[in-house]
Design a protein around this motif. Structure first.
Motif, PDB file in Angstrom:
ATOM      1  N   ARG A 157     -35.039  23.908 -23.566  1.00 39.69           N
ATOM      2  CA  ARG A 157     -36.297  23.855 -22.851  1.00 39.69           C
ATOM      3  C   ARG A 157     -37.456  24.219 -23.785  1.00 39.69           C
ATOM      4  O   ARG A 157     -37.268  24.746 -24.882  1.00 39.69           O
TER       5      ARG A 157
ATOM      6  N   GLU B 133     -43.576  26.045 -21.244  1.00 41.86           N
ATOM      7  CA  GLU B 133     -43.723  25.357 -19.963  1.00 41.86           C
ATOM      8  C   GLU B 133     -43.117  26.138 -18.802  1.00 41.86           C
ATOM      9  O   GLU B 133     -43.226  25.718 -17.649  1.00 41.86           O
ATOM     10  N   VAL B 134     -42.483  27.258 -19.092  1.00 44.04           N
ATOM     11  CA  VAL B 134     -41.883  28.075 -18.037  1.00 44.04           C
ATOM     12  C   VAL B 134     -42.989  28.899 -17.379  1.00 44.04           C
ATOM     13  O   VAL B 134     -43.704  29.651 -18.046  1.00 44.04           O
TER      14      VAL B 134
ATOM     15  N   ARG C 125     -28.675  24.462 -22.069  1.00 44.21           N
ATOM     16  CA  ARG C 125     -29.966  24.069 -21.516  1.00 44.21           C
ATOM     17  C   ARG C 125     -31.032  24.267 -22.593  1.00 44.21           C
ATOM     18  O   ARG C 125     -31.288  25.389 -23.035  1.00 44.21           O
TER      19      ARG C 125
ATOM     20  N   GLN D 131     -31.226  36.969 -11.258  1.00 42.60           N
ATOM     21  CA  GLN D 131     -30.500  35.866 -11.874  1.00 42.60           C
ATOM     22  C   GLN D 131     -29.033  35.918 -11.466  1.00 42.60           C
ATOM     23  O   GLN D 131     -28.355  36.931 -11.679  1.00 42.60           O
TER      24      GLN D 131
ATOM     25  N   TRP E 266     -35.848  31.899 -17.262  1.00 42.98           N
ATOM     26  CA  TRP E 266     -35.406  30.832 -16.355  1.00 42.98           C
ATOM     27  C   TRP E 266     -36.452  30.634 -15.270  1.00 42.98           C
ATOM     28  O   TRP E 266     -36.831  31.579 -14.579  1.00 42.98           O
ATOM     29  N   PRO E 267     -36.916  29.394 -15.075  1.00 43.85           N
ATOM     30  CA  PRO E 267     -37.964  29.156 -14.072  1.00 43.85           C
ATOM     31  C   PRO E 267     -37.508  29.518 -12.663  1.00 43.85           C
ATOM     32  O   PRO E 267     -36.385  29.196 -12.253  1.00 43.85           O
TER      33      PRO E 267
ATOM     34  N   ASP F 261     -38.355  28.258  -9.949  1.00 43.33           N
ATOM     35  CA  ASP F 261     -38.202  27.104  -9.057  1.00 43.33           C
ATOM     36  C   ASP F 261     -37.127  26.131  -9.533  1.00 43.33           C
ATOM     37  O   ASP F 261     -37.039  25.013  -9.036  1.00 43.33           O
ATOM     38  N   GLU F 262     -36.291  26.541 -10.481  1.00 44.89           N
ATOM     39  CA  GLU F 262     -35.245  25.651 -10.995  1.00 44.89           C
ATOM     40  C   GLU F 262     -33.876  26.166 -10.573  1.00 44.89           C
ATOM     41  O   GLU F 262     -33.578  27.354 -10.739  1.00 44.89           O
ATOM     42  N   PRO F 263     -33.006  25.307 -10.027  1.00 40.50           N
ATOM     43  CA  PRO F 263     -31.674  25.767  -9.607  1.00 40.50           C
ATOM     44  C   PRO F 263     -30.872  26.329 -10.775  1.00 40.50           C
ATOM     45  O   PRO F 263     -30.908  25.784 -11.885  1.00 40.50           O
ATOM     46  N   TRP F 264     -30.156  27.387 -10.503  1.00 39.56           N
ATOM     47  CA  TRP F 264     -29.260  27.986 -11.506  1.00 39.56           C
ATOM     48  C   TRP F 264     -28.045  27.085 -11.673  1.00 39.56           C
ATOM     49  O   TRP F 264     -27.497  26.566 -10.693  1.00 39.56           O
TER      50      TRP F 264
END
Length: 359
Positions: free
Chosen positions: A162, A166-167, A160, A174, A49-50, A52-55
């Motif tokens: 993805r 790109e991550v 999700r 988490q 999970w990136p 900078d990405e909201p959970w």
């Protein structure tokens, strides 16, 4: 360790060639207890999970502070596993007695956003039947562990998709909800041993002619078993009830396994991706895309059992010596609906809203 489904007891397409038009592959996930890495497929493992990405969160208004602590659920399962085959120690009994459902997050309001629970992470490189949006090679599955959503009062599942390449920086801490509505909504962390198998369509969705032919064939198998049975021996007496029970257990173990289409030749049990949907508790129901009307096959099946008494021929060869081990039969500890939940996605456009079905 890999997991290997035994060959089917009968080559059903050799008996019924028409079934070749009703075959589909599925990937059995074979979850087993273990801790995966974020770069691996898993159940309840860390996600890629990136940072900078909201959970994802649940924003539906419902009770969120009352239920079972996730830490308590995991502690209870660990104690039960470690004490299997022996009595609980005084300390184990004290801890188990203290684990209760309650208002464990009193400051969490019904309208507050609740972090979703990470349920599964599936890489396309591991799972040949995983089909998503073009160019996406990773599926991450979440749910809100409270069965209060929608008219059917179920959990709420979020997908999700993805591109894993790109991550960048991965989120190390988490989030997860502090409590769950039921213990059975909390999956135990598992590594996966994916294996592709062939399935055949649910019996009730075949033509009447083919259903009748299969029923006649199964009846013939039963008649053969009856003819082979030796009923000439005299009933045996037993001095004690314990001797009788031991003799009955030996007899059950020696019974020849009765092959049938639904249990052995049709749809694989357990957690899996792809394949067919079983409608063993209800009549078959269409699951069509709400956007375009396309029939939606199951993407992910969440099952309580790796196999049960009616489908034990699907038990992997590597687990045959552990056929009564809960870690092999019920490794994840999840029980949704009446034991089985499916997530259906649109094959025309996997980004269309998914649907759920339960059995």
């Amino acid at each position: 360790m890999t997991r290997t489904t035994p060959p089917r007891p009968v080559d059903v397409e050799a008996v019924f060639p028409a079934l070749s038009a009703h075959r589909r592959t599925a990937t059995r996930l074979h979850p087993r207890h273990g801790v995966a890495k974020a770069e691996e497929s898993s159940v309840a493992g860390p996600l890629l999970w990136p940072a900078d990405e909201p959970w994802p969160v649940c924003t539906t208004v419902h009770p969120k502070g009352t239920g079972h602590r996730l830490d308590d659920v995991r502690l209870k399962r660990r104690i039960l596993a470690e004490a299997r085959g022996r009595d609980f120690s005084d300390e184990e009994r004290r801890v188990l007695d203290a684990i209760t459902r309650g208002q464990h997050a009193p400051d969490l309001r019904d309208e507050d956003p609740l972090p979703l629970l990470a349920v599964a992470q599936l890489y396309a490189r591991d799972i040949p039947d995983l089909v998503g949006p073009e160019g996406h090679d990773l599926l991450q599955v979440f749910w809100c562990p409270f069965e209060v959503h929608g008219p059917d009062r179920t959990i709420d599942v979020v997908l999700r998709w993805r591109r894993s390449q790109e991550v960048g920086e991965v989120l190390t801490h988490q989030p997860e909800p502090p409590v769950a509505g039921r213990e059975e909504c909390v999956p135990t962390p598992c590594v996966l041993h994916p294996e592709q198998v062939v399935e055949h369509e649910y019996l009730g969705l075949l033509s009447e002619e083919l259903q009748d032919a299969i029923a006649d064939w199964e009846e013939g198998l039963l008649d053969e078993d009856d003819e082979d049975a030796d009923d000439s021996s005299e009933p045996q007496g037993y001095d004690t009830y314990e001797e009788y029970e031991a003799a009955m257990a030996r007899a059950r173990a020696e019974e020849e396994y009765e092959v049938d289409y639904m249990g052995d030749l049709s749809i694989a049990p357990g957690w899996k991706v792809g394949g067919f949907a079983s409608w063993h508790l209800t009549d078959p129901a269409p699951v069509d895309c709400a956007v375009c009307g396309t029939p939606m096959p199951p993407l992910l099946t969440v099952d309580k059992w790796e196999c049960d008494g009616g489908s034990r021929s699907w038990l992997p060869l590597e687990d045959r010596d552990a056929a009564d081990d809960p870690d092999a039969i019920d490794p994840v500890g999840v029980y949704l609906g009446r034991g089985l939940m499916r997530v259906h996605t649109c094959p025309a456009d996997p980004t269309h809203p998914q649907r759920l079905s339960f059995q």
